[in-house]
Design an enzyme around this catalytic site. Structure first.
Site, PDB file in Angstrom:
ATOM      1  N   GLY A   1       0.827  -1.209   0.000  1.00  0.00           N
ATOM      2  CA  GLY A   1       0.000   0.000   0.000  1.00  0.00           C
ATOM      3  C   GLY A   1       0.852   1.244   0.000  1.00  0.00           C
ATOM      4  CG  ASN A   2      -0.302   4.629  -1.588  1.00  0.00           C
ATOM      5  OD1 ASN A   2      -1.005   5.471  -1.041  1.00  0.00           O
ATOM      6  ND2 ASN A   2      -0.705   3.940  -2.652  1.00  0.00           N
ATOM      7  NE  ARG A   3       3.920   8.019   5.157  1.00  0.00           N
ATOM      8  CZ  ARG A   3       4.841   8.954   5.365  1.00  0.00           C
ATOM      9  NH1 ARG A   3       6.007   8.859   4.778  1.00  0.00           N
ATOM     10  NH2 ARG A   3       4.598   9.972   6.152  1.00  0.00           N
ATOM     11  CB  SER A   4      -2.703   8.179  -0.430  1.00  0.00           C
ATOM     12  OG  SER A   4      -3.819   8.994  -0.651  1.00  0.00           O
TER      13      SER A   4
END
Ligand code: CTP
Length: 400
Positions: free
Chosen positions: A203-206
């Site tokens: 995933g990512n930190r958005s």
């Protein structure tokens, strides 16, 4: 000033009041007599630190309706009932709140809450149109649970959303004109997750906050908004917006392309994974002493923004986002210019990311690059302010 109308949603005005005072604002509460059937004056007095009156015949020498109206930087009415909208539209001044509405020269924003039938009644529609024609902001109510077991349009916008829009109006009093009326817009937001096995993902930190702010501001400027939301921190659905929740880049791609078929504007604010695990394990991946540690190989995901540009409908406006850090080969803006040329969108919103910037924070800054070569800096401000600046540029493009 926070006006409070006599509807069940009056209890949510307390949360709005709390949100405003906690962000440092001095708030005078002016409820209607009917509002006090739902929340006592003592609650508003305790939370605001000011006395609360409903009529013009208390503290007469102070001429309160004139003083409060003149001193206010912003007037919010939460909840705005059908009766209050009618009285405001026709200039009645039969209590302190409506008298103050006539003396206020600052932005005034009504946040309606009522049953669907009342919201849709031609009398209310006309009153709302009349108020809006005078530059008064009347926001779209949310859809969902109403007072009892019934559901429909007419629910008060989430208090967090109201505080957010209030902050926007205090910073930029002209940030919510109804200049997107008749436009259908699609916005993607949040971060995608690419599953490795049933319990793990890449995933990512958005946080999704920027995309949600874009949706919220567009809806309140009159657009018909579809929000394709990947994973976000806990955020309330923006009022009046059709929200479609997705998880992976593939799901986001399908939902965005589907919605884009009828859209005038598509904004790709989502942080889409560029790669996905080549194999998704059906069972949880286990560590084992007699097996080598697993190696994850990745497949490339399609570039949705590039596909949108390639298949764009005549006149459709496409906006991309770029999250850049800058490195030894170039600055944030250098990388953004290259990306803009590569992607071919009409606008590119550039954010500098990394250490406390853009991701998971409340404020944002950057640049807006346009296809005609213009580069507009966006000063540090709330994500709603950046959203308003972006919609200003989109409106300018629709007038080409
Ligand atoms: N984007 C997309 N599909 C992808 C990846 C990104 O539509 N598979 C969109 C994003 O929503 C954003 C823009 O492309 O609007 C730029 O995203 P960004 O991650 O900054 O750029 P990338 O194209 O992924 O380039 P790189 O990661 O190499 O910087």
């Amino acid at each position: 000033m926070l006006g409070v109308g006599g509807g069940i949603a009056a209890y949510k005005a307390c949360e709005v009041l709390r949100g405003l005072t906690e962000s440092g604002h001095d708030v005078r509460v002016v409820p209607t007599e009917a509002a006090l059937n739902f929340v006592g004056a003592a609650t508003f007095e305790a939370l605001s630190g000011h006395p609360v009156h409903t009529g013009v015949f208390t503290e007469v020498p102070e001429v309160q309706h004139v003083r409060v109206g003149r001193e206010a930087d912003l007037v919010l009415v939460v909840p705005a009932t059908a009766d209050l909208l009618a009285r405001a539209a026709h200039g009645l001044a039969n209590d302190l709140l409506t008298s103050t509405l006539l003396t206020a020269r600052c932005p005034v924003a009504f946040f309606p809450a009522m049953h669907t039938e009342m919201w849709e009644h031609p009398a209310t529609r006309d009153n709302v149109a009349l108020l809006r024609s005078r530059g008064v902001i009347v926001t779209e109510p949310d859809s969902g649970r109403l007072t009892g077991k019934d559901t429909g349009k007419g629910r008060l916008a989430d208090p967090q959303e109201i505080v957010d829009l209030a902050r926007l109006l205090l910073a930029e009093p002209r940030a919510l004109p109804r200049d997107l009326e008749g436009l259908r817009v699609v916005i993607s937001a949040g971060g995608t997750r690419e599953p490795l096995d049933p319990v793990r993902y890449l995933g990512n930190r958005s946080s999704g906050k920027q995309g949600y702010a874009l949706a919220r501001v567009a809806a309140q400027r009159g657009a018909e908004v579809t929000l394709v939301a990947a994973h976000t921190v806990a955020l309330p659905d923006p009022a009046g917006v059709d929200v479609r929740h997705v998880s992976t880049a593939a799901e986001l791609r399908t939902a965005v392309h589907e919605a884009a078929k009828q859209a005038d504007v598509v904004v790709m604010a989502a942080a889409v994974a560029d790669f996905r695990p080549a194999n998704r394990a059906d069972y949880k991946i286990k560590k084992s002493d007699d097996q080598p540690d697993p190696v994850i190989s990745l497949d490339r995901n399609p570039d949705i923004l590039a596909e949108l540009v390639q298949n764009r409908l005549p006149g459709q406006i496409i906006v991309g986002f770029a999250a850049e850090t800058g490195d030894e080969r170039g600055s944030v803006l250098d990388h953004a210019r290259v990306k803009f040329r590569r992607k071919g969108s009409d606008l590119l919103v550039v954010n500098a990311v990394g250490e406390g910037k853009a991701f998971e924070v409340e404020d944002n800054a950057g640049w807006l690059l346009s296809a005609d070569g213009a580069e507009r800096p966006i000063p540090l401000g709330s994500k709603a302010q950046l959203a308003a600046a972006m919609w200003d540029s989109v409106v300018a493009l629709t007038k080409r």
